[in-house]
Design a protein around this motif. Structure first.
Motif, PDB file in Angstrom:
ATOM      1  N   THR A 153      -2.159 -73.887 -14.805  1.00  0.00           N
ATOM      2  CA  THR A 153      -2.554 -72.360 -14.017  1.00  0.00           C
ATOM      3  C   THR A 153      -3.095 -72.776 -12.332  1.00  0.00           C
ATOM      4  O   THR A 153      -3.004 -72.092 -11.540  1.00  0.00           O
TER       5      THR A 153
ATOM      6  N   PHE B  21      -9.685 -62.202 -10.919  1.00  0.00           N
ATOM      7  CA  PHE B  21      -8.834 -61.891 -11.750  1.00  0.00           C
ATOM      8  C   PHE B  21      -9.840 -63.300 -13.587  1.00  0.00           C
ATOM      9  O   PHE B  21     -10.744 -62.705 -14.234  1.00  0.00           O
ATOM     10  N   ILE B  22      -9.279 -64.369 -12.370  1.00  0.00           N
ATOM     11  CA  ILE B  22      -9.885 -65.544 -14.093  1.00  0.00           C
ATOM     12  C   ILE B  22     -11.075 -65.367 -14.027  1.00  0.00           C
ATOM     13  O   ILE B  22     -11.691 -66.041 -14.841  1.00  0.00           O
ATOM     14  N   LEU B  23     -12.037 -65.649 -12.551  1.00  0.00           N
ATOM     15  CA  LEU B  23     -13.181 -66.040 -12.261  1.00  0.00           C
ATOM     16  C   LEU B  23     -14.051 -65.195 -13.609  1.00  0.00           C
ATOM     17  O   LEU B  23     -14.992 -65.033 -13.914  1.00  0.00           O
ATOM     18  N   ALA B  24     -13.327 -63.760 -13.127  1.00  0.00           N
ATOM     19  CA  ALA B  24     -14.295 -62.800 -13.547  1.00  0.00           C
ATOM     20  C   ALA B  24     -14.349 -62.551 -15.046  1.00  0.00           C
ATOM     21  O   ALA B  24     -15.332 -61.611 -15.339  1.00  0.00           O
ATOM     22  N   ILE B  25     -12.955 -62.844 -15.641  1.00  0.00           N
ATOM     23  CA  ILE B  25     -13.710 -62.708 -17.122  1.00  0.00           C
ATOM     24  C   ILE B  25     -13.782 -63.700 -17.755  1.00  0.00           C
ATOM     25  O   ILE B  25     -13.955 -64.197 -18.884  1.00  0.00           O
ATOM     26  N   MET B  26     -14.106 -65.397 -16.723  1.00  0.00           N
ATOM     27  CA  MET B  26     -15.104 -66.731 -17.138  1.00  0.00           C
ATOM     28  C   MET B  26     -15.937 -66.243 -18.160  1.00  0.00           C
ATOM     29  O   MET B  26     -16.365 -66.612 -19.633  1.00  0.00           O
ATOM     30  N   MET B  27     -16.850 -65.110 -17.933  1.00  0.00           N
ATOM     31  CA  MET B  27     -17.992 -65.414 -18.653  1.00  0.00           C
ATOM     32  C   MET B  27     -17.934 -64.113 -19.954  1.00  0.00           C
ATOM     33  O   MET B  27     -18.855 -64.099 -20.578  1.00  0.00           O
ATOM     34  N   ILE B  28     -16.474 -63.740 -19.927  1.00  0.00           N
ATOM     35  CA  ILE B  28     -16.596 -62.394 -20.797  1.00  0.00           C
ATOM     36  C   ILE B  28     -16.709 -63.348 -22.241  1.00  0.00           C
ATOM     37  O   ILE B  28     -16.338 -64.229 -22.881  1.00  0.00           O
TER      38      ILE B  28
ATOM     39  N   ILE C 288      -5.421 -71.879 -25.157  1.00  0.00           N
ATOM     40  CA  ILE C 288      -4.296 -72.147 -23.968  1.00  0.00           C
ATOM     41  C   ILE C 288      -4.296 -71.500 -22.778  1.00  0.00           C
ATOM     42  O   ILE C 288      -4.387 -71.453 -21.254  1.00  0.00           O
ATOM     43  N   ALA C 289      -5.983 -70.187 -22.340  1.00  0.00           N
ATOM     44  CA  ALA C 289      -6.257 -69.455 -21.760  1.00  0.00           C
ATOM     45  C   ALA C 289      -7.841 -69.582 -21.478  1.00  0.00           C
ATOM     46  O   ALA C 289      -8.345 -69.135 -22.494  1.00  0.00           O
ATOM     47  N   ALA C 290      -8.393 -70.652 -20.766  1.00  0.00           N
ATOM     48  CA  ALA C 290      -9.382 -71.195 -20.881  1.00  0.00           C
ATOM     49  C   ALA C 290     -10.039 -70.770 -19.650  1.00  0.00           C
ATOM     50  O   ALA C 290      -9.994 -71.643 -19.360  1.00  0.00           O
ATOM     51  N   PRO C 291     -10.123 -69.609 -19.343  1.00  0.00           N
ATOM     52  CA  PRO C 291     -11.256 -69.763 -17.576  1.00  0.00           C
ATOM     53  C   PRO C 291     -11.405 -70.059 -17.292  1.00  0.00           C
ATOM     54  O   PRO C 291     -11.688 -71.027 -16.221  1.00  0.00           O
TER      55      PRO C 291
ATOM     56  N   PHE D 273     -10.674 -73.023 -13.803  1.00  0.00           N
ATOM     57  CA  PHE D 273     -12.080 -73.162 -12.959  1.00  0.00           C
ATOM     58  C   PHE D 273     -12.103 -74.205 -12.362  1.00  0.00           C
ATOM     59  O   PHE D 273     -12.156 -74.456 -11.271  1.00  0.00           O
TER      60      PHE D 273
ATOM     61  N   PHE E 182       4.120 -70.851 -13.498  1.00  0.00           N
ATOM     62  CA  PHE E 182       2.957 -71.606 -14.066  1.00  0.00           C
ATOM     63  C   PHE E 182       1.792 -70.982 -14.797  1.00  0.00           C
ATOM     64  O   PHE E 182       1.813 -71.537 -15.450  1.00  0.00           O
ATOM     65  N   ILE E 183       1.722 -69.534 -13.794  1.00  0.00           N
ATOM     66  CA  ILE E 183       0.672 -69.246 -14.628  1.00  0.00           C
ATOM     67  C   ILE E 183       1.014 -67.870 -16.248  1.00  0.00           C
ATOM     68  O   ILE E 183       0.257 -67.335 -16.820  1.00  0.00           O
TER      69      ILE E 183
ATOM     70  N   PHE F 109      -0.668 -69.245 -19.705  1.00  0.00           N
ATOM     71  CA  PHE F 109      -2.081 -68.597 -19.219  1.00  0.00           C
ATOM     72  C   PHE F 109      -2.201 -67.148 -20.084  1.00  0.00           C
ATOM     73  O   PHE F 109      -2.781 -66.816 -20.768  1.00  0.00           O
TER      74      PHE F 109
ATOM     75  N   VAL G  99      -0.428 -65.715 -23.567  1.00  0.00           N
ATOM     76  CA  VAL G  99      -1.948 -66.094 -24.456  1.00  0.00           C
ATOM     77  C   VAL G  99      -3.285 -65.219 -24.204  1.00  0.00           C
ATOM     78  O   VAL G  99      -3.305 -64.794 -25.636  1.00  0.00           O
ATOM     79  N   TYR G 100      -3.753 -65.100 -22.740  1.00  0.00           N
ATOM     80  CA  TYR G 100      -4.308 -64.437 -22.633  1.00  0.00           C
ATOM     81  C   TYR G 100      -4.276 -62.890 -23.146  1.00  0.00           C
ATOM     82  O   TYR G 100      -5.502 -62.001 -23.803  1.00  0.00           O
TER      83      TYR G 100
ATOM     84  N   THR H  61     -23.188 -58.928 -20.991  1.00  0.00           N
ATOM     85  CA  THR H  61     -22.787 -59.474 -20.246  1.00  0.00           C
ATOM     86  C   THR H  61     -22.241 -59.604 -19.029  1.00  0.00           C
ATOM     87  O   THR H  61     -22.015 -60.365 -17.870  1.00  0.00           O
TER      88      THR H  61
ATOM     89  N   SER I 156     -22.641 -61.428 -16.306  1.00  0.00           N
ATOM     90  CA  SER I 156     -21.694 -62.191 -15.475  1.00  0.00           C
ATOM     91  C   SER I 156     -21.466 -61.769 -13.395  1.00  0.00           C
ATOM     92  O   SER I 156     -21.175 -62.854 -13.271  1.00  0.00           O
TER      93      SER I 156
ATOM     94  N   PHE J 264     -20.805 -64.507 -10.850  1.00  0.00           N
ATOM     95  CA  PHE J 264     -19.877 -64.533 -10.527  1.00  0.00           C
ATOM     96  C   PHE J 264     -19.739 -64.247  -8.501  1.00  0.00           C
ATOM     97  O   PHE J 264     -19.080 -64.787  -7.910  1.00  0.00           O
TER      98      PHE J 264
END
Lengths: 287, 310, 395
Positions: free
Chosen positions: A101, A119-126, A156-159, A163, B22-23, B26, B29-30, B296, B300, B304
């Motif tokens: 990814t 988006f991925i950065l934003a959901i990282m902390m949830i 598989i989806a690990a923000p 990162f 490629f994405i 992810f 699954v997400y 959170t 966050s 961020f």
């Protein structure tokens, strides 16, 4: 400058060093003390444990090990097998797909590239617990409780891993390398697998370790999803151990079970502590 | 000359499509394993939906009733969300205050060229170790060590410090203290290493020029180190807070999920967990999750901001 | 071993992508030349136009150099030939085949990158063999080709090393080796020497000339360095702001720059410019610089007459080596004198402008500093550019 001032400075330095080392040794002692007690107690019989405190190991280690390994209620060999399956598969999937990814949003120019990254950065902390309710509900609805893959696939989806990989790519992979491989005739998947992954080896290794440790220790989700004794992972078994009636338990065996639970991670840590500690900094703080 | 292979022609040589390909894993699954459950969680929070024995009640739409219940005084005389939030906050503070003080101190020790600490690798290895230990096993260990017949009481009695064993697990102060101690032990090494990296990231010449200007170490700390370390400090602090909100394994195992005594060590996630147990109260659990999410999300947002700022 | 034809090639970066591209170009230009202005690219509704109206016929085995300041579109053009960038419009033929939408791997080209882009985890041998392995050539053939290329480039003893263990010059050779093992129809080089230090760069430049004699293929070479362009190219293509400024042999471009930009970009030290008047006296074209009059040479007279150029204000350009010290002429004050051995570079101030003159020393020791000198030039070496469109009035 006279020699008196010089001597005073030296004495001051000596005293501060003394204090600092004392603090460090005390903290190190605190970190090791409880685990030492656990180890010592795992070598003592139940009777020895009842009789009083001990600071040094006794001779019942193997007996306790045998008893713990063959315990009727807590099937630790199965638990360890399940934990290994989950932890190893998660580690492999999470590193591979996070790298994939990260590579996707780093190398290719597409319309939503920036949006996807943010988006991925934003959901990282949830926290994962926030999706737990729906997750459990769906798991019960589709009769997927006690399925180990349900604990593996979501990795598989690990923000956060994404990162880390993205940062690493940015620092180590010049786009020209990808272009050179294209001109050499490689297709895009092959470029990723043959050129990019080898370059990312150090990052993959660090994240694999952290991911392995994370899943090995994971308690919340598995405790909600796994109730079949054949499917429980180690932390869930430890949880069950806690709710058991203690007066009937051989405490030597209990300490031994705890020792077994943390042993794989300890072994990894003893071997790889240097790179793990390096990984702590490179992973969490922006470079 | 041989003609160019016709079949190799594509519509364009744009590589954009590969970005999407490629994405895809992810996001698939997400969507299935995270986003959809999250939306379902929010959806649930507006319904009455639980199990009573073998019967399933609901789902019946009840609007904001679940949230109202969280915020109103119950039969036991407390407001659930307030009580458990406070518990969580207190437990976090007990661990976090020494964690950050000690970590800051150690980070300064380790980076001080004057002290020139030997054996850094050893100390770092030892103090980081508890972070990797299975929290549930660590908690179980504390339960065993601090039980009335456990080694700690044995030790205290053999010293004659106490006559009767102390019921560590029966008193609010000691239960909270033990949870705080465990959290401290698990996290201060990690924080030390992060702060250390932060200090090492500061340009060495800053310290040198401050020294030459005649600042003493205290002044250097407050005028140079701390201001320059602030972004990283905030980052580490907020991530610690987010971690604190998710506190579960340690108090859950230590108190066997009961938050003894008198629910004084029940955290938000333990509260959530109770709804997901036998009762499968998806409605109330949903409402708790939504609140967790909001808290959170606010925290966050700060993180961020720190990581996207360049 | 192939002709390359570019027909009216155009490249437009949609606005979305441009931000990054521009930043990159800006960064690059700062590295190359801290004082250079930002590229003055055309921005249309579609986006930023990086290259336009690019038409060029490259003959088989020709060595063509694209040269220009950063952001002029030379690299973009090369990358379009390589297939790394899409062509917005126009047609690209390699060996007579339209290849606009052919993937790079099927274009039978090879490329040498500025940063070398060697695969760090592979040995030199594996780096060079990678493309052949993908083509699934037999092992012995791969081995033979790699060895041959290594021999040509004198890197045989490094074949089992990783790139990390090589010096900059050696890496450069490996990068070239990786490109030539495939016997490509066209060999593309994108600023291959600009990461080397000055001495090594000179050495590699002559190596490339030698290489060219050994491997018969078409070369397209991109550089911002006019010396490289002049010494390597059969023909050079000078570019600016996405447009071709001039195509010609190095000699043509040097002797007959088509406009003010080319005249300033090619040749070092840079050409000197004066404000002058083009006048006609006795039926002859004369340039009048502040009263100093020079009658233009016969061939220039013919060309100007053919075009029926009217008397007008012009920019007059004279190369430093064409300035001669004389009894009377323009007056300048010498600020700095640099002795270069056979000649001496005089930096003068003339009417507030800087002028450089290269004068032969002829073994005598002369001190010009802070002295007033008179200088002039001949009618066959001055270039006259229109004040309006900066074009060379002769062509």
């Amino acid at each position: 400058m006279n020699s008196n001032a010089n001597r005073n400075a030296k004495i001051k330095l000596f005293i501060s060093r003394f204090v600092v080392y004392a603090i460090l040794i005390f903290l190190a002692f605190l970190c090791l003390f409880f685990f030492w007690l656990m180890f010592v107690n795992s070598t003592r019989s139940n009777a020895q444990l009842q009789s009083g405190f001990a600071l040094f190991p006794k001779e019942n280690f193997l007996k306790n090990f045998y008893n713990a390994w063959h315990d009727g209620t807590i099937d630790i060999p199965t638990g360890m097998k399940n934990s290994f399956i989950v932890a190893i598969c998660s580690a492999l999937l999470t590193t591979y797909f996070s790298a994939l990814t990260a590579y996707g949003t780093y190398v290719y120019n597409f319309r939503f590239k920036k949006a996807v990254h943010l988006f991925i950065l934003a959901i990282m902390m949830i926290p994962s617990q926030v999706s737990a309710v729906g997750f459990i509900q769906l798991a019960f609805k589709f009769h997927l409780t006690n399925k180990l893959w349900l604990l593996i696939v979501p990795s598989i989806a690990a923000p956060a891993v994404y990162f880390y990989m993205r940062q690493y790519l940015q620092a180590t992979l010049p786009l020209e390398m990808v272009e050179a491989a294209r001109i050499d005739g490689s297709n895009e998947f092959r470029i990723f697998n043959q050129i990019v992954l080898p370059i990312m080896k150090p990052a993959m290794a660090v994240q694999m370790i952290f991911s392995f440790v994370g899943s090995w220790n994971n308690y919340f989700m598995p405790s909600l999803l796994l109730n079949d004794a054949k499917k429980k992972t180690v932390p869930v078994m430890i949880g069950t151990l806690r709710s058991a009636d203690f007066t009937k338990f051989d405490m030597g065996k209990v300490y031994m079970l705890m020792l077994m639970a943390i042993l794989p991670v300890m072994v990894i840590y003893i071997i790889l502590s240097k790179s793990i500690i390096k990984g702590v900094t490179s992973g969490s703080v922006k470079g | 000359m041989e003609k160019m292979k016709k079949l190799s022609k594509t519509k364009s040589i744009s590589y954009a499509k590969w970005g999407y390909i490629f994405i895809i894993p992810f996001f698939v699954v997400y969507l299935i394993f995270t986003l959809y459950p999250q939306l379902l969680t929010i959806y649930n929070s507006f319904f009455e939906y639980y199990r009573d024995g073998l019967n399933v009640i609901g789902p019946n739409f009840v609007g904001l009733r679940n949230y109202k219940e969280l915020f109103t005084i119950n039969n036991a005389g407390y407001v659930p969300i307030v009580k458990y939030s406070l518990n969580t906050l207190i437990l976090w503070i007990i661990g976090a205050v020494p964690q950050f003080l000690i970590a800051m101190l150690l980070a300064l020790f380790f980076t001080s060229t004057r002290l020139n600490i030997k054996g850094q690798q050893f100390f770092k290895t030892v103090i980081y170790m508890p972070n990797l230990i299975m929290a549930s096993a660590f908690s179980m260990l504390f339960f065993a060590l601090f039980s009335q017949v456990g080694p700690i009481n044995q030790l205290l009695q053999s010293w004659g410090a106490v006559n009767e064993p102390i019921n560590f697990l029966g008193m609010t102060i000691s239960v909270r203290g033990l949870i705080g101690l465990m959290n401290f032990l698990m996290w201060f090494g990690n924080t030390t290493i992060l702060l250390m990296a932060g200090i090492q990231g500061i340009d060495e010449s800053m310290f040198e020029s401050a020294r030459l200007d005649g600042s003493n170490s205290t002044q250097v700390f407050f005028n140079i180190t701390m201001p320059l370390l602030m972004p990283i400090f905030i980052y580490v602090f907020i991530t610690s807070m987010i971690g604190g909100i998710q506190m579960f394994d340690v108090p859950q195992v230590l108190t066997n999920g009961k938050g003894t005594p008198n629910l004084t060590s029940t955290t938000l996630i333990m509260y959530l967990n109770n709804f997901l147990g036998v009762s499968k109260n998806f409605g109330m659990a949903g409402a708790v999750s939504v609140l967790l999410f909001i808290i959170t999300a606010v925290l966050s947002a700060f993180v961020f901001k720190t990581i996207t700022r360049k | 071993m192939a002709e390359v034809t570019l027909k009216n090639i155009k490249k437009v970066y949609p606005i979305g992508d441009t931000e990054k591209k521009q930043r990159k170009a800006l960064k690059k230009s700062k590295e190359e030349n801290p004082e250079s202005n930002k590229a003055n690219l055309q921005i249309t509704d579609e986006g930023v136009v990086a290259v336009q109206e690019f038409s060029l016929d490259i003959k088989d085995k020709e060595f063509v150099v694209l040269v220009g300041p950063s952001g002029c579109g030379k690299s973009t053009t090369l990358r379009m030939v390589a297939g790394l960038e899409e062509i917005t419009s126009g047609e690209l033929y390699i060996d007579g085949n339209l290849v606009n939408s052919v993937e790079p791997k099927d274009r039978d080209i090879a490329m040498v990158f500025q940063t070398y882009a060697l695969y760090p985890h592979m040995t030199v041998r594996d780096n060079m063999a990678y493309s052949l392995k993908i083509k699934k050539l037999p092992k012995e053939e791969i081995e033979a080709k790699v060895n041959e290329a290594a021999e040509i480039l004198d890197i045989t003893q490094y074949l089992d090393r990783k790139p990390k263990a090589l010096s900059g010059g050696q890496r450069q050779r490996v990068a070239i080796g990786r490109a030539i093992v495939r016997d490509p129809k066209v060999l593309l080089m994108d600023e291959p020497l600009s990461n080397l230090d000055a001495k090594l760069r000179n050495q590699m430049r002559s190596e490339i000339i030698k290489l060219r004699q050994r491997i018969n293929t078409t070369f397209i070479y991109v550089t911002h360095d006019q010396t490289e362009a002049m010494t390597l190219g059969d023909r050079i293509v000078v570019m600016k702001d996405g447009f071709i400024q001039q195509i010609g042999t190095p000699q043509e471009v040097y002797d007959h720059p088509s406009n003010l930009f080319v005249s300033g970009f090619i040749g070092t030290p840079q050409m000197n410019y004066f404000d002058a008047k083009l006048e006609v006296e006795n039926g002859k074209y004369v340039v009048n610089t502040d009263g100093y009059k020079v009658v233009l040479s016969e061939e220039k007279q013919v060309r100007l007459k053919e075009k029926d150029v009217k008397p007008q204000d012009v920019t007059l350009g004279v190369r430093p080596d064409h300035i001669v010290l004389s009894e009377n002429g323009l007056k300048g004050k010498v600020d700095v004198s640099e002795l270069m051995g056979p000649s001496c570079h005089l930096h003068m101030t003339v009417d507030g402008k800087d002028v450089i003159a290269i004068v032969p020393t002829e073994g005598k020791k002369v001190d010009y500093v802070n002295k007033e000198v008179d200088f002039g030039f001949n009618g066959n070496v001055c270039h006259i550019f229109s004040k309006e469109d900066e074009k060379n009035l002769e062509y």
